[in-house]
Every structure is written in structure tokens, then in C-alpha cells.
Design an enzyme around this catalytic site. Sequence first.
Site, PDB file in Angstrom:
ATOM      1  CG  ASN A   1      -7.717  -4.771   6.900  1.00  0.00           C
ATOM      2  OD1 ASN A   1      -8.238  -4.739   7.900  1.00  0.00           O
ATOM      3  ND2 ASN A   1      -6.730  -6.122   6.375  1.00  0.00           N
TER       4      ASN A   1
ATOM      5  CE1 TYR B   1      -2.305   0.480  14.443  1.00  0.00           C
ATOM      6  CE2 TYR B   1      -3.757   1.197  16.695  1.00  0.00           C
ATOM      7  CZ  TYR B   1      -3.470   0.772  15.498  1.00  0.00           C
ATOM      8  OH  TYR B   1      -4.470  -0.117  15.054  1.00  0.00           O
ATOM      9  CB  ALA B   2      -2.434   7.432  18.733  1.00  0.00           C
TER      10      ALA B   2
ATOM     11  CB  VAL C   1      -1.000   0.020   1.159  1.00  0.00           C
ATOM     12  CG1 VAL C   1      -1.971  -1.039   1.165  1.00  0.00           C
ATOM     13  CG2 VAL C   1      -0.206  -0.001   2.527  1.00  0.00           C
TER      14      VAL C   1
ATOM     15  CB  SER D   1      -7.411   1.647  15.990  1.00  0.00           C
ATOM     16  OG  SER D   1      -7.237   1.121  17.040  1.00  0.00           O
TER      17      SER D   1
ATOM     18  CB  ILE E   1      -9.565  -7.709  16.861  1.00  0.00           C
ATOM     19  CG1 ILE E   1     -10.556  -6.398  16.969  1.00  0.00           C
ATOM     20  CG2 ILE E   1     -10.586  -8.774  15.935  1.00  0.00           C
ATOM     21  CD1 ILE E   1     -11.810  -6.585  17.298  1.00  0.00           C
TER      22      ILE E   1
ATOM     23  CE  LYS F   1      -4.954   1.773  12.334  1.00  0.00           C
ATOM     24  NZ  LYS F   1      -5.368   1.200  10.901  1.00  0.00           N
TER      25      LYS F   1
HETATM   26  N1  LIG Z   1      -6.264  -6.684  15.831  1.00  0.00           N
HETATM   27  C1  LIG Z   1      -6.531  -5.580  16.717  1.00  0.00           C
HETATM   28  O1  LIG Z   1      -6.930  -5.467  17.786  1.00  0.00           O
HETATM   29  C2  LIG Z   1      -6.892  -4.168  15.828  1.00  0.00           C
HETATM   30  C3  LIG Z   1      -7.389  -3.130  16.851  1.00  0.00           C
HETATM   31  C4  LIG Z   1      -7.633  -1.712  15.991  1.00  0.00           C
HETATM   32  C5  LIG Z   1      -7.253  -1.792  14.709  1.00  0.00           C
HETATM   33  N2  LIG Z   1      -6.843  -2.676  13.936  1.00  0.00           N
HETATM   34  C6  LIG Z   1      -6.848  -2.693  12.677  1.00  0.00           C
HETATM   35  O2  LIG Z   1      -7.310  -3.524  11.750  1.00  0.00           O
HETATM   36  C7  LIG Z   1      -6.534  -3.582  10.599  1.00  0.00           C
HETATM   37  C8  LIG Z   1      -6.067  -4.935  10.233  1.00  0.00           C
HETATM   38  O3  LIG Z   1      -5.216  -5.593  11.517  1.00  0.00           O
HETATM   39  P1  LIG Z   1      -5.085  -7.216  11.800  1.00  0.00           P
HETATM   40  O4  LIG Z   1      -5.480  -7.226  13.105  1.00  0.00           O
HETATM   41  O5  LIG Z   1      -5.753  -8.065  10.777  1.00  0.00           O
HETATM   42  O6  LIG Z   1      -3.597  -7.194  11.834  1.00  0.00           O
HETATM   43  P2  LIG Z   1      -2.635  -8.286  11.054  1.00  0.00           P
HETATM   44  O7  LIG Z   1      -1.316  -7.743  11.393  1.00  0.00           O
HETATM   45  O8  LIG Z   1      -3.176  -9.716  11.199  1.00  0.00           O
HETATM   46  O9  LIG Z   1      -2.768  -8.052   9.575  1.00  0.00           O
HETATM   47  C9  LIG Z   1      -2.295  -6.705   9.065  1.00  0.00           C
HETATM   48  C10 LIG Z   1      -1.849  -7.130   7.464  1.00  0.00           C
HETATM   49  O10 LIG Z   1      -1.542  -5.976   7.061  1.00  0.00           O
HETATM   50  C11 LIG Z   1      -0.621  -6.279   5.922  1.00  0.00           C
HETATM   51  N3  LIG Z   1       0.291  -5.026   5.557  1.00  0.00           N
HETATM   52  C12 LIG Z   1       1.251  -4.645   6.436  1.00  0.00           C
HETATM   53  N4  LIG Z   1       1.805  -3.386   5.579  1.00  0.00           N
HETATM   54  C13 LIG Z   1       1.408  -3.529   4.336  1.00  0.00           C
HETATM   55  C14 LIG Z   1       1.901  -2.913   3.389  1.00  0.00           C
HETATM   56  N5  LIG Z   1       2.844  -1.841   3.194  1.00  0.00           N
HETATM   57  N6  LIG Z   1       1.327  -3.235   2.164  1.00  0.00           N
HETATM   58  C15 LIG Z   1       0.229  -4.082   2.105  1.00  0.00           C
HETATM   59  N7  LIG Z   1      -0.068  -4.839   3.140  1.00  0.00           N
HETATM   60  C16 LIG Z   1       0.379  -4.663   4.382  1.00  0.00           C
HETATM   61  C17 LIG Z   1       0.373  -7.306   6.751  1.00  0.00           C
HETATM   62  O11 LIG Z   1       1.112  -8.181   5.732  1.00  0.00           O
HETATM   63  C18 LIG Z   1      -0.835  -8.000   7.356  1.00  0.00           C
HETATM   64  O12 LIG Z   1      -1.320  -9.120   6.306  1.00  0.00           O
HETATM   65  C19 LIG Z   1      -5.085  -2.737  10.691  1.00  0.00           C
HETATM   66  O13 LIG Z   1      -5.182  -1.545   9.944  1.00  0.00           O
HETATM   67  C20 LIG Z   1      -5.215  -2.669  12.304  1.00  0.00           C
HETATM   68  O14 LIG Z   1      -4.568  -1.391  12.626  1.00  0.00           O
HETATM   69  C21 LIG Z   1      -6.595  -4.112  14.391  1.00  0.00           C
END
Ligand SMILES: NC(=O)c1ccc[n+]([C@@H]2O[C@H](COP(=O)([O-])OP(=O)(O)OC[C@H]3O[C@@H](n4cnc5c(N)ncnc54)[C@H](O)[C@@H]3O)[C@@H](O)[C@H]2O)c1
Length: 241
Positions: free
Chosen positions: A86, A149-150, A60, A136, A182, A153
Amino acid sequence: MTAPATYPSLHGRTALVTGAAGGIGRAICAALSAQGVTVYASDRTLPEAQSGCIPLVLDVTDPEDWAAAMARISQEAGKLDVVVNNAGIYAPASLEAETAEGFDRIMKINQFGTFWGMKAALPLLSEGASIVNLSSIGGMVGYGGTFGYAGAKWSVRGMTRSAARELAPRKIRVNTVCPGVIDTPMFYENDPAQLDAFLETVPLGGLGKPEDIANAVLFLASDQAAYVTGSDILVDGGLIA
Ligand SMILES: NC(=O)c1ccc[n+]([C@@H]2O[C@H](COP(=O)([O-])OP(=O)(O)OC[C@H]3O[C@@H](n4cnc5c(N)ncnc54)[C@H](O)[C@@H]3O)[C@@H](O)[C@H]2O)c1
């Protein structure tokens, strides 16, 4: 068990999901595909094949990858109805500990990646299209130890609202989903000593599931959310209530 909701309006549409190899991304792809959506499932390395999904390499942060993805979708599908920005990293660090390189990296992926994802998709978006950006709880309140991160987001929510106003005349809606804690690999990047404390403060109890987030994305992607734009759906079990 509750039967999954159905969104007939989504049938036959085309979607692009970034970060599709991760916990939430996979669940979003599966949920969209189950509604009859053709899903381009992208990640920085080729995601594992998933039923109904077309795997795609898309970093991305790379405008050339975005251009190539859009050219392919344009050729194969002719339009794009749903974009789910995402992909993200967590990389928690305090203001004191954060480095210029660390801050730059988190902004590049979480902020610039979302900006460019919206911008690159614009020419292909159909009237009535839906963009869903993942923010988030960290983009709604402040937490110690997650400074960059904050910042990224909160910015996702600001860009979302700005784009919602700009794109409303084309009937393109732009919203965020804001997950709490999550059950994906990202959550376990928190300090292990703090994980239980985190969970004890969730009013509904325990970790959310990736499917809880996918359900909110489905609603925003569908015509059932036709009057919803510039909005945030918080899916956090009441954590910041
Ligand atoms: N898991 C949580 O508790 C939580 C809480 C709040 C927000 N989120 C948000 O939800 C979204 C998904 O998170 P998740 O929990 O599935 O995390 P995850 O780490 O399981 O998945 C994140 C994915 O993003 C991909 N990624 C990272 N850098 C990238 C790049 N430069 N180009 C393309 N892909 C890239 C990674 O390869 C990975 O597959 C994120 O934006 C995260 O900030 C997650």
C-alpha cells in the site's frame, strides 16, 4: 449504519501492510485486525501503535529492510497469509515538468517497492495466500499532470497480472485495489484550484473514505475471493465509469 462484513476465514491469519501510517494503510490495518488477523503494520518510520497491530519500520525501497521484516515474521509467525503493498507517494508532475530525480523516486517507491514487496514475501507465503497491491484510477486512465505516478500505477497492475499467473499453481492470489479520490493527505496534494472540480465529477458524490478501500482489501484477502486473481477492484464512486 451497515454492520461491517465479517470474514471468519481471516481469523488467525498473519498480514503485512506497508504504508501503515497513512490514511488508507491505517484503515486497512484496523479492518484486518478487527477480523482477528495479526497485522504487521509497517512504514518508513515506526507507525503509531494501533490495536492488534505490531508496528514495524520498513522502507519499501530498501531490500535490507524487507529481509529484516521477513526474518522477524518468519521467526514470530512462521508464515505470511496476506501482503498489502500500500505504501506510495503521489508527487504530481507533468511530463514537461518531471525531473529525472522525481521520476526515479516515484518509480522506486511505487513500482520497485511493490515488486520487491511481492518478491521478498514469496518464501513465507502460505498456500492460499493473498497479495493485494494498491494501484489507482491513475493506473487505469490518463490524467494530465501525473506522469510518473501514472507510469508507476499502470505498472503495478501489469506486475499484478503477471504474478497472478505465475503464483496460481501455489494458489496464491494477486489482485489490485484501485482507489479514486479518497480523503487522505495524498488527495490534498492536487492543485487546490482543481479539488472542487474533481469532486463534482464523482457520480456517487464526494470523497471516498479510507474504510471504503479497506473493505475491498478485506474481501480480496479472504477466502470469499478464492476464485479471484489477476483482477482489479475499482473503488471510485463511479469517477471513471
Ligand atoms: N488518497 C487517494 O486519493 C488515493 C487514490 C488512488 C490511490 N491511492 C493509493 O493508496 C495508497 C495509500 O495512499 P494514502 O492515500 O493512504 O496516502 P498517504 O500519503 O496518507 O499514505 C502513504 C503512506 O506511504 C508511506 N510511504 C511513502 N514512502 C514510503 C517508503 N519508501 N516506505 C514505506 N512507506 C512509505 C508514507 O509514509 C505514508 O504513511 C498509495 O499507494 C496511493 O498511491 C490513494
